[in-house]
Design a protein around this motif. Structure first.
Motif, PDB file in Angstrom:
ATOM      1  N   SER A   9       0.931  -1.197   0.012  1.00  0.00           N
ATOM      2  CA  SER A   9      -0.001  -0.041  -0.237  1.00  0.00           C
ATOM      3  C   SER A   9       0.867   1.177  -0.022  1.00  0.00           C
ATOM      4  CB  SER A   9      -1.067   0.047   1.305  1.00  0.00           C
ATOM      5  OG  SER A   9      -0.254   0.402   2.562  1.00  0.00           O
ATOM      6  N   PRO A  10       0.291   2.504  -0.481  1.00  0.00           N
ATOM      7  CA  PRO A  10       0.997   3.569  -0.562  1.00  0.00           C
ATOM      8  C   PRO A  10       1.509   3.996   0.782  1.00  0.00           C
ATOM      9  CG  PRO A  10      -0.776   3.813  -2.047  1.00  0.00           C
ATOM     10  CD  PRO A  10      -0.887   2.488  -1.055  1.00  0.00           C
ATOM     11  N   ALA A  11       0.693   3.927   1.908  1.00  0.00           N
ATOM     12  CA  ALA A  11       0.848   4.387   3.328  1.00  0.00           C
ATOM     13  C   ALA A  11       1.826   3.705   4.001  1.00  0.00           C
ATOM     14  CB  ALA A  11      -0.419   4.121   4.065  1.00  0.00           C
ATOM     15  N   LYS A  13       4.278   2.084   2.311  1.00  0.00           N
ATOM     16  CA  LYS A  13       5.603   2.431   1.696  1.00  0.00           C
ATOM     17  C   LYS A  13       6.142   3.697   2.213  1.00  0.00           C
ATOM     18  CE  LYS A  13       5.381   0.730  -2.991  1.00  0.00           C
ATOM     19  NZ  LYS A  13       5.739   0.856  -4.656  1.00  0.00           N
ATOM     20  N   LEU A  14       5.269   4.764   2.462  1.00  0.00           N
ATOM     21  CA  LEU A  14       5.588   5.959   3.058  1.00  0.00           C
ATOM     22  C   LEU A  14       6.275   5.888   4.547  1.00  0.00           C
ATOM     23  CD1 LEU A  14       6.226   8.952   3.558  1.00  0.00           C
ATOM     24  CD2 LEU A  14       3.680   8.977   3.904  1.00  0.00           C
ATOM     25  N   CYS A  27       9.555  15.530  -0.994  1.00  0.00           N
ATOM     26  CA  CYS A  27       8.441  15.655  -2.129  1.00  0.00           C
ATOM     27  C   CYS A  27       8.181  16.861  -2.889  1.00  0.00           C
ATOM     28  CB  CYS A  27       6.995  15.431  -0.991  1.00  0.00           C
ATOM     29  SG  CYS A  27       7.144  14.229   0.501  1.00  0.00           S
ATOM     30  N   ILE A  46       8.360   9.914  -4.262  1.00  0.00           N
ATOM     31  CA  ILE A  46       7.191  10.437  -3.426  1.00  0.00           C
ATOM     32  C   ILE A  46       6.893  11.737  -4.070  1.00  0.00           C
ATOM     33  CG2 ILE A  46       8.614  11.470  -1.732  1.00  0.00           C
ATOM     34  CD1 ILE A  46       6.166  10.395   0.172  1.00  0.00           C
ATOM     35  N   ALA A  80      -1.978  10.223  -8.392  1.00  0.00           N
ATOM     36  CA  ALA A  80      -1.709   8.915  -7.622  1.00  0.00           C
ATOM     37  C   ALA A  80      -1.779   7.601  -8.676  1.00  0.00           C
ATOM     38  CB  ALA A  80      -2.448   8.592  -6.619  1.00  0.00           C
ATOM     39  N   THR A  85       2.973   3.045  -7.656  1.00  0.00           N
ATOM     40  CA  THR A  85       4.068   2.535  -7.035  1.00  0.00           C
ATOM     41  C   THR A  85       4.664   3.785  -6.121  1.00  0.00           C
ATOM     42  OG1 THR A  85       5.956   2.553  -8.523  1.00  0.00           O
ATOM     43  CG2 THR A  85       4.749   0.419  -8.575  1.00  0.00           C
ATOM     44  N   PRO A  87       4.049   6.796  -3.711  1.00  0.00           N
ATOM     45  CA  PRO A  87       3.220   7.527  -2.743  1.00  0.00           C
ATOM     46  C   PRO A  87       2.833   8.786  -3.003  1.00  0.00           C
ATOM     47  CG  PRO A  87       5.012   6.180  -1.650  1.00  0.00           C
ATOM     48  CD  PRO A  87       5.382   6.385  -3.043  1.00  0.00           C
ATOM     49  N   ALA A 115      -1.336   7.972   0.127  1.00  0.00           N
ATOM     50  CA  ALA A 115      -0.450   7.573   1.358  1.00  0.00           C
ATOM     51  C   ALA A 115      -0.651   8.355   2.320  1.00  0.00           C
ATOM     52  CB  ALA A 115       0.906   7.805   0.765  1.00  0.00           C
ATOM     53  N   ILE A 160      -3.823   5.076   6.078  1.00  0.00           N
ATOM     54  CA  ILE A 160      -3.428   6.401   5.410  1.00  0.00           C
ATOM     55  C   ILE A 160      -2.751   6.866   6.650  1.00  0.00           C
ATOM     56  CG2 ILE A 160      -5.508   7.615   5.979  1.00  0.00           C
ATOM     57  CD1 ILE A 160      -5.364   8.948   3.228  1.00  0.00           C
TER      58      ILE A 160
END
Length: 305
Positions: A9-11, A13-14, A27, A46, A80, A85, A87, A115, A160
């Motif tokens: 999930s994007p979250a 990854k972050l 960012c 990101i 997004a 892939t 975030p 994310a 999230i």
């Protein structure tokens, strides 16, 4: 049938990025598909969807609280989707209403593949954090916004990261701003965002306070705003874990595109900077799109483009 592995999930990854103690998460601010593509082409891992940029690009208006949740969510979802892939952190202003609406906003951003998003303590008719005379809600109402986001996240069992942003520094002072962030963290915030920090010593104090709590601190780099402009290296040395640049692309477009239009109006110059149109399309996935079509059996581009 192909065996498909669910993507990270994007979250998640972050969270992994933030867990790296030796790195700061940088960012670039993006506000549409083109700026997002340019950031991806520069190999950023990101992205940050700027609310000011979204308001200016989609509505042609200044950042004065005129963008709706749908405006922001739709733009965030498109950005997004360009590379799931990578975030995306997105602005969510005040959450666009009371706790019920904040919960709806949270669910919408989760479904959009975001994310992390930030919620602030300005009134609904808000303005950019680097403008003057901002009006705030009570700390109780701010905390309820954060709690609603955390509650919806738990209800959906989908992740999230919630970024608590306070604009209280300008009018209520450092102690009150810090108190608001502490309450937000207790209510479920994952990241702290002190808007409009006024000096490097103040930023250092804030980052140290958040480090003691085990909470990443976010730095908002806005040239011409009220905060010192820190390089990535400087922000990392101060103690920040995340750096966003919401107006970087906006400033570049303002200067370069404005110049090209003036040259056209005043001197009849139609060549601009001479970038070939094909190169522009290639920056937005021309070759990849043609190859996808070919691999699926399409024949629309078999003669080339």
């Amino acid at each position: 049938m192909a065996t498909l592995t669910p993507p990270e999930s994007p979250a998640s990854k972050l969270r992994a990025m933030l867990a790296n103690e030796d790195e700061i998460v940088v960012c670039p601010g993006v506000y549409d598909g083109f700026t997002a593509r340019l950031a991806l082409n520069a190999e950023f891992k990101i992205l940050y969807m700027t609310g000011a940029g979204t308001t200016m690009s989609r509505l042609g208006m200044a950042d004065l609280g005129v963008a709706t949740m749908n405006d922001m969510r739709d733009n965030a979802a498109m950005i997004a989707s360009l590379d799931p892939t990578v975030p995306v952190i997105a602005d969510a202003d005040t959450g666009y209403g009371g706790p019920l609406m904040v919960g709806r906003t949270t669910a919408a951003y989760i479904n959009a593949g975001i994310a992390a998003f930030h919620l602030e303590d300005q009134v609904t008719t808000k303005r950019c954090g680097h403008l003057s005379n901002k009006l705030l809600v009570s700390h109780e109402e701010f905390t309820s916004r954060i709690r609603a986001a955390a509650q919806m996240r738990a209800q959906l069992s989908r992740d999230i990261l919630v970024i608590a942003r306070t604009d209280a520094l300008a009018s209520l002072g450092y102690d009150e701003a810090l108190s608001r962030l502490r309450l937000a963290i207790d209510a479920g915030a994952d990241i702290a965002f002190l808007e409009g920090v006024r000096s490097i010593p103040e930023a250092q104090s804030f980052c140290q306070e958040m480090k003691t709590l085990g909470i990443p601190a976010l730095y908002n780099c806005v040239p011409g705003g009220v905060s010192p402009v820190l390089s990535v290296k400087e922000a990392k040395e101060v103690g920040y874990k995340i750096l966003i640049t919401p107006t970087l692309a906006l400033g570049e477009v303002y200067e370069s595109v404005g110049r090209a239009y003036r040259n056209l109006m005043e001197g009849g110059d139609t060549k601009g900077n001479g970038v070939p149109v094909r190169r522009l399309f290639e920056s937005c996935g021309l070759e990849e799109s043609v190859e996808f079509d070919r691999a699926a059996g399409g024949r629309g581009f078999e003669g080339g483009v």
